[in-house]
Design an enzyme around this catalytic site. Structure first.
Site, PDB file in Angstrom:
ATOM      1  N   MET A  92       0.860  -1.192   0.000  1.00 25.43           N
ATOM      2  CA  MET A  92       0.000   0.000   0.000  1.00 25.43           C
ATOM      3  C   MET A  92       0.892   1.237   0.000  1.00 25.43           C
ATOM      4  SD  MET A  92      -2.710   1.279   2.921  1.00 25.43           S
ATOM      5  CE  MET A  92      -1.508   1.634   4.209  1.00 25.43           C
ATOM      6  N   ASP A 149      -0.002   5.703  -1.155  1.00 26.71           N
ATOM      7  CA  ASP A 149      -0.848   6.875  -0.856  1.00 26.71           C
ATOM      8  C   ASP A 149      -2.315   6.590  -0.529  1.00 26.71           C
ATOM      9  OD1 ASP A 149       1.436   7.614  -2.189  1.00 26.71           O
ATOM     10  OD2 ASP A 149       0.417   8.661  -3.800  1.00 26.71           O
ATOM     11  N   GLN A 200      -3.476   3.376  -2.796  1.00 25.94           N
ATOM     12  CA  GLN A 200      -2.630   2.749  -3.798  1.00 25.94           C
ATOM     13  C   GLN A 200      -2.283   1.349  -3.304  1.00 25.94           C
ATOM     14  OE1 GLN A 200      -0.926   4.434  -6.959  1.00 25.94           O
ATOM     15  NE2 GLN A 200      -3.106   4.660  -6.577  1.00 25.94           N
ATOM     16  N   PHE A 253      -3.258   5.183 -10.665  1.00 21.78           N
ATOM     17  CA  PHE A 253      -2.438   5.956  -9.731  1.00 21.78           C
ATOM     18  C   PHE A 253      -3.344   6.794  -8.816  1.00 21.78           C
ATOM     19  CE2 PHE A 253       2.252   6.320 -11.262  1.00 21.78           C
ATOM     20  CZ  PHE A 253       2.384   4.951 -11.206  1.00 21.78           C
ATOM     21  N   ARG A 300      -0.146  14.200 -12.645  1.00 21.46           N
ATOM     22  CA  ARG A 300      -0.904  13.193 -11.901  1.00 21.46           C
ATOM     23  C   ARG A 300      -1.500  13.675 -10.586  1.00 21.46           C
ATOM     24  NH1 ARG A 300       4.519  11.508 -11.658  1.00 21.46           N
ATOM     25  NH2 ARG A 300       5.460  11.538  -9.587  1.00 21.46           N
ATOM     26  N   ASP A 301      -2.240  12.769  -9.965  1.00 21.96           N
ATOM     27  CA  ASP A 301      -2.788  12.892  -8.608  1.00 21.96           C
ATOM     28  C   ASP A 301      -3.852  13.988  -8.482  1.00 21.96           C
ATOM     29  OD1 ASP A 301      -0.766  11.043  -8.286  1.00 21.96           O
ATOM     30  OD2 ASP A 301       0.587  12.403  -7.230  1.00 21.96           O
ATOM     31  N   GLU A 306       3.939  16.021  -5.844  1.00 23.60           N
ATOM     32  CA  GLU A 306       2.953  14.954  -5.977  1.00 23.60           C
ATOM     33  C   GLU A 306       1.771  15.254  -5.050  1.00 23.60           C
ATOM     34  OE1 GLU A 306       5.525  11.081  -7.077  1.00 23.60           O
ATOM     35  OE2 GLU A 306       5.595  11.521  -4.951  1.00 23.60           O
TER      36      GLU A 306
END
Ligand code: FRU
Length: 473
Positions: free
Chosen positions: A20, A22, A38, A78, A144-145, A196
């Site tokens: 695991m 985020d 994740q 993601f 991303r994210d 991030e």
């Protein structure tokens, strides 16, 4: 009989087995707090990312459910967020009362774009939107994210997206069609770190009716003690552009100066603001000595701001909604310079105390039944503290054993809350304005806490040693 292994955290969420990282898709809906994360369901390494899923009704006990999102022809899944689309702005729901929409990154060997999925059954099953991706890739390598929230004032959904050395804001009326609003952050030094898991939230300022905008950014590497860490900016957001309060040169403020608090984001659709972080650091996450799971989340924390002259500091209060199963209250005590006082403790629990007279240099140490010592020392004169993570297991990474320092921001420490579990210590001072979260891997079990003073007299009042119920029961 799950969750009984020697190093299994008992007051922090871990998946039953496998990898695991985020926290993802944090949202409150219909009486449940959702924690997606994740997850690699087939191995204890960072690969083949899915969204795992757990729910809680009190932000303390967690129940792991089935995998929520699995890879498809657009790539692996993601990090990202989820919102309660209770007015069916997306038009994806049959019912006018809407449901949950997840907004996440599809990653195909480093090629990243944003997609959505929706759930009509409280997050148990998800349908990916057939028009994915909703934000196709530009030429950016890190893209991303997505973290999405409804922005009242401009009546639109606003997304903040991590783009290498800056973030970009996007706006949408339906979570499907997104318009670029602005970019922020290129002028801030990030050295070789990558931004991030950003978040944009409005937090109340303690003791006032004011609220301030806070932009959260995780950076890796570049943390104050090496590797991964989270920082934040306070400022204004007008529905299009984020304006920071501070000038670029002194704007960086760390949310948690420990080595193991990363990728933290907030829950959508709650009155107060809560967040949780991944209790790890990319510098050694892949070899951390735990199995068959790897690894744990931090405690959930309620976050607000506290004003200090012209500066706002983040305040994080751990959420242990159930209260202790045993609380041992001790009378006030005075520890002279060079002296110490020891108390028996359980392998997971906390020590809470107030300082009537903080000495100039003092500390506490957790001691295991194999005599391993984990010491946190405060030095008021230097305006700093140090966590000595030099004992216990560290052979899995050259970078793990370290002396981890943090700043006191000119504050005299008055209130301390130290919360430990089988492989972590979370240190909160002055009701959570000074915070340091760190893993530690004793071979034995923590069984004592010792308070000591180095210089001058330490006067402690209201010392309570708590034992907590396991979150799995
Ligand atoms: C942060 C991160 C994210 C990414 C995810 C992949 O820890 O690198 O930027 O989406 O992990 O698992």
């Amino acid at each position: 009989m799950h969750y009984q292994e020697a190093r299994r955290p008992q007051i922090h969420f871990t998946p039953q087995e496998n990898w695991m990282n985020d926290p993802n898709g944090l949202v409150y809906f219909d009486g449940e707090y959702h924690l997606f994360y994740q997850h690699n369901p087939n191995g204890n390494n960072h690969a083949d990312m899915h969204w795992g899923h757990a729910v809680s009704t009190d932000l303390y006990h967690w129940e792991e459910l089935d995998i929520a999102l699995a890879p498809d022809h657009l790539g692996t899944i993601f990090s990202g967020s989820a919102v309660a689309d209770t007015h069916n702005t997306s038009g994806l729901f049959q019912q006018a009362s809407g449901g949950l929409v997840a907004i996440f990154t599809h990653d195909q060997e480093g090629h990243q774009q944003q997609s959505i999925a929706y759930s009509e059954d409280k997050g148990r099953t998800w349908t990916k939107y057939e028009g994915n991706p909703v934000i196709p890739n530009t030429e950016l390598q890190d893209f991303r994210d997505p973290k999405v929230a409804w922005h009242e004032e401009s009546e639109q959904w606003v997304m903040v997206l991590a783009c290498g050395d800056h973030v970009q804001f996007f706006g949408s009326l339906n979570l499907i069609d997104w318009k670029h609003l602005s970019s922020f952050g290129r002028e801030y030094p990030s050295d070789d770190g990558v931004w991030e898991c950003p978040d944009l939230i409005k937090l109340p300022v303690e003791g006032t009716n004011e609220k301030e905008w806070v932009l959260i950014v995780s950076i890796n590497p570049g943390g104050p003690n090496g590797g991964s860490a989270v920082y934040y900016f306070t400022g204004t957001f007008d529905g299009q552009i984020f304006h920071p309060n501070e000038a670029a040169s002194n704007a960086l403020k760390w949310a948690d100066e420990g080595r193991d608090f990363y990728a933290s984001i907030t829950w959508d659709n709650t009155e107060d603001t809560y967040w949780i972080g991944w209790m790890n650091n990319w510098n050694y996450a892949k070899t951390a000595p735990v199995s068959p799971w790897r690894s744990a989340m931090s405690l959930v924390r309620k976050i607000t701001l506290q004003r200090h002259q012209d500066n706002y500091l983040l305040k994080q209060e751990p959420v242990i909604s159930v209260g202790p199963v045993r609380a041992e209250k001790n009378s006030a005590l005075t520890i002279s310079a060079g002296e110490s006082q020891s108390y028996d403790v359980t392998p997971y629990g906390s020590a809470e105390f107030c300082l009537e007279h903080p000495s100039e240099q003092w500390g506490f140490q957790l001691v295991s039944d194999q005599n391993e010592v984990f010491r946190l020392e405060i030095n008021q004169d230097d305006d700093s503290y140090t966590f000595y993570r030099t004992e216990g297991q560290s052979d899995f990474s050259q970078d793990f054993a370290s002396e981890i320092t943090g700043a006191l921001h000119g504050l005299k420490l008055e209130q301390i809350s130290a919360i430990w579990d089988n492989c972590s210590l979370e240190f909160f001072a002055n009701d959570g304005v000074v915070v340091s979260t760190n893993l530690m891997f004793p071979y034995g079990k923590i069984h004592a806490i010792e308070l000591y003073s180095v210089k001058t007299e330490l006067v402690v009042s209201q010392l309570t040693i708590n034992e907590f119920p396991s979150i799995w029961k």
